[in-house]
Design an enzyme around this catalytic site. Structure first.
Site, short mmCIF file in Angstrom:
data_model
loop_
_atom_site.label_atom_id
_atom_site.label_comp_id
_atom_site.label_asym_id
_atom_site.label_seq_id
_atom_site.Cartn_x
_atom_site.Cartn_y
_atom_site.Cartn_z
N ASP A 58 0.85 -1.19 0.00
CA ASP A 58 0.00 0.00 0.00
C ASP A 58 0.89 1.25 0.00
OD1 ASP A 58 0.94 -0.16 2.58
OD2 ASP A 58 -0.96 0.39 3.52
N SER A 59 2.22 1.03 0.07
CA SER A 59 3.16 2.12 -0.13
C SER A 59 3.06 2.67 -1.55
CB SER A 59 4.59 1.66 0.16
OG SER A 59 4.89 0.49 -0.59
N ASP A 97 -1.20 -6.09 -0.83
CA ASP A 97 -1.31 -5.46 0.50
C ASP A 97 -2.74 -4.92 0.68
OD1 ASP A 97 -0.20 -4.75 2.90
OD2 ASP A 97 1.00 -3.09 2.09
N LYS A 127 -1.37 -9.31 2.44
CA LYS A 127 -0.70 -8.85 3.66
C LYS A 127 -1.63 -7.89 4.40
CE LYS A 127 2.83 -5.65 3.85
NZ LYS A 127 2.26 -4.66 4.77
N GLU A 129 -1.84 -5.36 8.21
CA GLU A 129 -1.09 -4.78 9.34
C GLU A 129 -1.77 -5.12 10.66
OE1 GLU A 129 -0.29 -0.61 8.75
OE2 GLU A 129 0.77 -0.99 6.85
N GLU A 193 8.68 -4.14 11.10
CA GLU A 193 9.13 -2.83 10.61
C GLU A 193 9.56 -1.94 11.76
OE1 GLU A 193 6.70 -0.98 7.63
OE2 GLU A 193 7.80 0.92 7.76
O1 KIV Z 1 3.55 -1.20 1.80
C1 KIV Z 1 4.73 -1.57 1.87
O2 KIV Z 1 5.55 -1.30 1.00
C2 KIV Z 1 5.12 -2.33 3.04
C3 KIV Z 1 6.54 -2.76 3.16
C4 KIV Z 1 7.45 -1.63 3.35
C5 KIV Z 1 6.71 -3.81 4.20
O3 KIV Z 1 4.30 -2.62 3.86
#
Ligand code: KIV
Length: 277
Positions: A58-59, A97, A127, A129, A193
């Site tokens: 989600d980055s 994510d 993924k 959180e 992280e």
């Molecule tokens: O969204 C992302 O890129 C992440 C990684 C940095 C682990 O969660």
């Protein structure tokens, strides 16, 4: 290198990396790298380089869409990016994510969103959180592998009061407990992280599934970086975090190419007969 090591980093093209391969890598003490990817070309390049796991993080909120935090990005924005990475990667396991707001309400919501990622983006895992026992159990119960993410979790940055190391001092015990929760709930790997290296080491020794560090020191089973940070593509957006190592300066290279193109067009040097039908 043993045969099995070769199979994780440079195995036969077309044989997809599975969560079980990551588990076996941990068991034989082989470390591996994960990168973010948000498009077909980087997916192809990273896949060809042998990176076994690609995360469509989600980055993308920061690195693709230009938002200040990861919070605004939506499922509808991420799914096409995940699909592009899946198309580009023939071997890597691709993880989608789950963005902020798409899984926290209930395990049913978490399953619904994960199913969308699997059906519409065709990724191989999701993924989320937080040490969310119920959500992880529900998603894995639906047959979908889950990568967990604890420590500093960017979707909660307002709760944490900014980018801060988690799990220091007395909080270390809580972080270790959270890692166990993720494992017991069925997560196949846990991202750590911005946590103290000693705590990451303890977690890595205690839980049987792979840990993936980002700002968590050298003792996790794997390491992840955002590709634009690692390759020097990040321009603006504040300082690069201390845990990042820059392996190239792609922004400078690209800028040089753009200047050369613009100059040649201005000077009438491009296109030539070679580029003309
Ligand atoms: O969204 C992302 O890129 C992440 C990684 C940095 C682990 O969660």
């Amino acid at each position: 290198m043993s045969d099995t090591v070769a199979s994780l980093y440079g195995g036969p093209a077309g044989k997809r990396v599975r969560t079980r391969d990551l588990q076996l890598a941990k068991e034989r003490g082989e470390k591996w790298a994960m990168l973010t990817s948000y498009d077909q070309y980087t997916a192809r390049i990273f896949d060809d380089a042998g990176i076994p796991v690609l995360l469509v993080g989600d980055s993308a909120a920061n690195n693709v869409f230009g938002y200040e935090t990861t919070l605004p990005v939506t499922v509808d924005q991420l799914i096409p990016l995940v699909r592009a990475v899946v198309h580009g990667a023939k071997r890597a396991l691709v993880v989608g994510d789950l963005p902020f707001g798409s899984y926290e309400e209930s395990p049913a919501q978490a399953v619904r969103t994960s199913v969308r990622f699997m059906k519409e983006a065709m990724c191989h895992a999701v993924k989320l959180e937080g040490a969310r026992r119920d959500a992880i159990q529900a998603i894995t119960g639906a047959g979908i592998p889950v990568m967990a993410h604890i420590g500093f979790t960017p979707q909660s940055e307002h709760l944490f009061g900014g980018y801060r190391v988690q799990g220091r001092g007395e909080d270390a015990k809580l972080l270790v407990e959270q890692a166990h929760t993720c494992y017991e709930a069925g997560a196949f790997a846990v991202v750590l992280e911005m946590v103290p290296g000693e705590v990451a080491k303890q977690i890595t020794e205690e839980i049987p599934v792979p840990t993936i560090g980002i700002g968590a020191g050298p003792d996790t089973d794997a390491q992840v970086l955002v590709w634009q940070d690692m390759a020097g593509m990040r321009v603006g957006g504040g300082p690069v975090p201390r845990f990042v190592k820059r392996y190239a300066n792609l922004a400078e290279e690209l800028s040089k190419a753009v200047h050369a193109f613009a100059d040649e067009v201005r000077d009438g040097q491009f296109p030539t007969q070679d580029h003309t039908f």
